[in-house]
Motif scaffolding. Structure first.
Motif, PDB file in Angstrom:
ATOM      1  N   SER A 218      22.149 -17.924 -57.147  1.00  0.00           N
ATOM      2  CA  SER A 218      21.970 -17.338 -58.480  1.00  0.00           C
ATOM      3  C   SER A 218      21.658 -18.428 -59.513  1.00  0.00           C
ATOM      4  O   SER A 218      20.823 -18.231 -60.393  1.00  0.00           O
ATOM      5  CB  SER A 218      23.195 -16.522 -58.878  1.00  0.00           C
ATOM      6  N   TYR A 219      22.317 -19.599 -59.385  1.00  0.00           N
ATOM      7  CA  TYR A 219      21.987 -20.706 -60.288  1.00  0.00           C
ATOM      8  C   TYR A 219      20.568 -21.217 -60.055  1.00  0.00           C
ATOM      9  O   TYR A 219      19.857 -21.568 -60.998  1.00  0.00           O
ATOM     10  CB  TYR A 219      22.997 -21.849 -60.155  1.00  0.00           C
ATOM     11  N   LEU A 220      20.149 -21.261 -58.794  1.00  0.00           N
ATOM     12  CA  LEU A 220      18.771 -21.666 -58.496  1.00  0.00           C
ATOM     13  C   LEU A 220      17.780 -20.677 -59.101  1.00  0.00           C
ATOM     14  O   LEU A 220      16.766 -21.076 -59.688  1.00  0.00           O
ATOM     15  CB  LEU A 220      18.541 -21.751 -56.985  1.00  0.00           C
ATOM     16  N   ASP A 221      18.059 -19.398 -58.974  1.00  0.00           N
ATOM     17  CA  ASP A 221      17.170 -18.367 -59.524  1.00  0.00           C
ATOM     18  C   ASP A 221      17.093 -18.454 -61.042  1.00  0.00           C
ATOM     19  O   ASP A 221      16.029 -18.261 -61.631  1.00  0.00           O
ATOM     20  CB  ASP A 221      17.632 -16.975 -59.102  1.00  0.00           C
ATOM     21  N   LYS A 222      18.221 -18.746 -61.681  1.00  0.00           N
ATOM     22  CA  LYS A 222      18.229 -18.867 -63.140  1.00  0.00           C
ATOM     23  C   LYS A 222      17.477 -20.110 -63.617  1.00  0.00           C
ATOM     24  O   LYS A 222      16.944 -20.130 -64.718  1.00  0.00           O
ATOM     25  CB  LYS A 222      19.666 -18.914 -63.661  1.00  0.00           C
TER      26      LYS A 222
ATOM     27  N   LEU B 284      30.032 -18.623 -52.143  1.00  0.00           N
ATOM     28  CA  LEU B 284      29.488 -19.851 -52.739  1.00  0.00           C
ATOM     29  C   LEU B 284      27.968 -19.917 -52.587  1.00  0.00           C
ATOM     30  O   LEU B 284      27.269 -20.390 -53.484  1.00  0.00           O
ATOM     31  CB  LEU B 284      30.141 -21.081 -52.107  1.00  0.00           C
ATOM     32  N   GLY B 285      27.459 -19.465 -51.453  1.00  0.00           N
ATOM     33  CA  GLY B 285      26.010 -19.437 -51.233  1.00  0.00           C
ATOM     34  C   GLY B 285      25.298 -18.521 -52.220  1.00  0.00           C
ATOM     35  O   GLY B 285      24.231 -18.856 -52.744  1.00  0.00           O
TER      36      GLY B 285
ATOM     37  N   ARG C 227      14.293 -29.039 -65.131  1.00  0.00           N
ATOM     38  CA  ARG C 227      14.665 -29.304 -63.740  1.00  0.00           C
ATOM     39  C   ARG C 227      14.205 -30.692 -63.321  1.00  0.00           C
ATOM     40  O   ARG C 227      14.961 -31.454 -62.720  1.00  0.00           O
ATOM     41  CB  ARG C 227      14.052 -28.253 -62.801  1.00  0.00           C
ATOM     42  N   TRP C 228      12.954 -31.028 -63.643  1.00  0.00           N
ATOM     43  CA  TRP C 228      12.421 -32.328 -63.252  1.00  0.00           C
ATOM     44  C   TRP C 228      13.079 -33.458 -64.019  1.00  0.00           C
ATOM     45  O   TRP C 228      13.273 -34.553 -63.464  1.00  0.00           O
ATOM     46  CB  TRP C 228      10.905 -32.356 -63.377  1.00  0.00           C
ATOM     47  N   ILE C 229      13.418 -33.239 -65.284  1.00  0.00           N
ATOM     48  CA  ILE C 229      14.134 -34.266 -66.050  1.00  0.00           C
ATOM     49  C   ILE C 229      15.485 -34.542 -65.408  1.00  0.00           C
ATOM     50  O   ILE C 229      15.887 -35.704 -65.251  1.00  0.00           O
ATOM     51  CB  ILE C 229      14.272 -33.846 -67.526  1.00  0.00           C
ATOM     52  N   SER C 230      16.190 -33.491 -65.004  1.00  0.00           N
ATOM     53  CA  SER C 230      17.489 -33.697 -64.358  1.00  0.00           C
ATOM     54  C   SER C 230      17.336 -34.431 -63.028  1.00  0.00           C
ATOM     55  O   SER C 230      18.171 -35.278 -62.679  1.00  0.00           O
ATOM     56  CB  SER C 230      18.211 -32.364 -64.166  1.00  0.00           C
TER      57      SER C 230
ATOM     58  N   PHE D  70       8.651 -25.431 -56.708  1.00  0.00           N
ATOM     59  CA  PHE D  70      10.091 -25.209 -56.727  1.00  0.00           C
ATOM     60  C   PHE D  70      10.749 -25.758 -55.471  1.00  0.00           C
ATOM     61  O   PHE D  70      11.799 -26.402 -55.536  1.00  0.00           O
ATOM     62  CB  PHE D  70      10.419 -23.718 -56.885  1.00  0.00           C
ATOM     63  N   LYS D  71      10.152 -25.540 -54.306  1.00  0.00           N
ATOM     64  CA  LYS D  71      10.723 -26.064 -53.061  1.00  0.00           C
ATOM     65  C   LYS D  71      10.649 -27.597 -53.034  1.00  0.00           C
ATOM     66  O   LYS D  71      11.547 -28.252 -52.497  1.00  0.00           O
ATOM     67  CB  LYS D  71      10.000 -25.475 -51.854  1.00  0.00           C
ATOM     68  N   PHE D  72       9.591 -28.152 -53.615  1.00  0.00           N
ATOM     69  CA  PHE D  72       9.474 -29.598 -53.737  1.00  0.00           C
ATOM     70  C   PHE D  72      10.621 -30.141 -54.584  1.00  0.00           C
ATOM     71  O   PHE D  72      11.313 -31.087 -54.193  1.00  0.00           O
ATOM     72  CB  PHE D  72       8.114 -29.949 -54.339  1.00  0.00           C
ATOM     73  N   TRP D  73      10.849 -29.528 -55.748  1.00  0.00           N
ATOM     74  CA  TRP D  73      11.932 -29.968 -56.627  1.00  0.00           C
ATOM     75  C   TRP D  73      13.289 -29.817 -55.949  1.00  0.00           C
ATOM     76  O   TRP D  73      14.116 -30.734 -55.987  1.00  0.00           O
ATOM     77  CB  TRP D  73      11.919 -29.153 -57.931  1.00  0.00           C
ATOM     78  N   HIS D  74      13.516 -28.678 -55.323  1.00  0.00           N
ATOM     79  CA  HIS D  74      14.812 -28.415 -54.698  1.00  0.00           C
ATOM     80  C   HIS D  74      15.083 -29.398 -53.567  1.00  0.00           C
ATOM     81  O   HIS D  74      16.181 -29.966 -53.474  1.00  0.00           O
ATOM     82  CB  HIS D  74      14.857 -26.968 -54.199  1.00  0.00           C
TER      83      HIS D  74
END
Length: 191
Positions: free
Chosen positions: A27-31, A21-22, A39-42, A120-124
């Motif tokens: 892989s979804y994060l990388d894509k 699962l990790g 990403r920001w809209i979501s 990216f780390k800020f968004w995540h």
């Protein structure tokens, strides 16, 4: 009976599934990395759903306040340079080297702005925090009774004071953490 055969313990099975699962999550994060706007809209949509949940449920204000403080800390880390010029300048003065600050003249070397917390780390981190906060609003244990206008006023005061301090720091050490509004030079073909 072969002694080198791996044991199929419940712990090994759970560990294998969490590892799988990790990898899928990563892989979804990388894509999603190149799709900054989407990403920001979501994330904004998720934040709006969280606020709707808070307003409709009329509770969980302490969860909302905690999320606001965390997002403010993330935003401040996003605005700050990786190497704080005030710290390097203080160290330079102690060591007798005053030339370790940001360039202030045209003939000094250009050093790009590197953030303490990348986008990216800020968004995540922000998206993960909003999702966790949203889940917390479904459990009564997190619904601590509190007079919410006090939290709103305190958050606004905290926000204005920290942003004022950050803007003064940006002006004092002459750095701009945003790329829009900066001069862009076109590259001539053949040169």
């Amino acid at each position: 009976m072969d002694a080198s055969e791996p044991e199929n313990t419940p712990f090994a099975a759970v560990s294998a599934q969490t590892s799988k699962l990790g990898r899928l999550y990563q892989s979804y994060l990388d894509k999603s990395t190149p799709y900054t706007t989407y990403r920001w809209i979501s994330t904004i949509v998720l934040l709006a759903l969280f606020f709707v949940r808070i307003v409709v449920a009329q509770g969980w204000y302490i969860v909302c306040y905690s999320l606001g403080i965390y997002l403010l800390n993330l935003f401040l880390a996003f605005l700050q340079p990786k190497i704080d010029p005030s710290l390097t300048q203080d160290e330079g003065l102690e060591d007798g080297d005053a030339g370790s600050s940001l360039p202030t003249k045209k003939d000094e070397e250009f050093r790009p702005f590197i953030r303490r917390l990348p986008e990216f780390k800020f968004w995540h981190s922000a998206t993960r925090a909003i999702a966790i906060s949203f889940v917390c609003t479904w459990f009564g244990i997190f619904n601590v009774p509190v007079f919410w206008p006090v939290l709103v006023v305190y958050f606004l005061i905290l926000f204005s004071l920290t942003m004022r301090r950050q803007i003064q720091h940006m002006i004092k050490y002459r750095y701009v953490p945003f790329s829009f509004g900066k001069a862009k030079y076109n590259q001539r073909s053949g040169h």
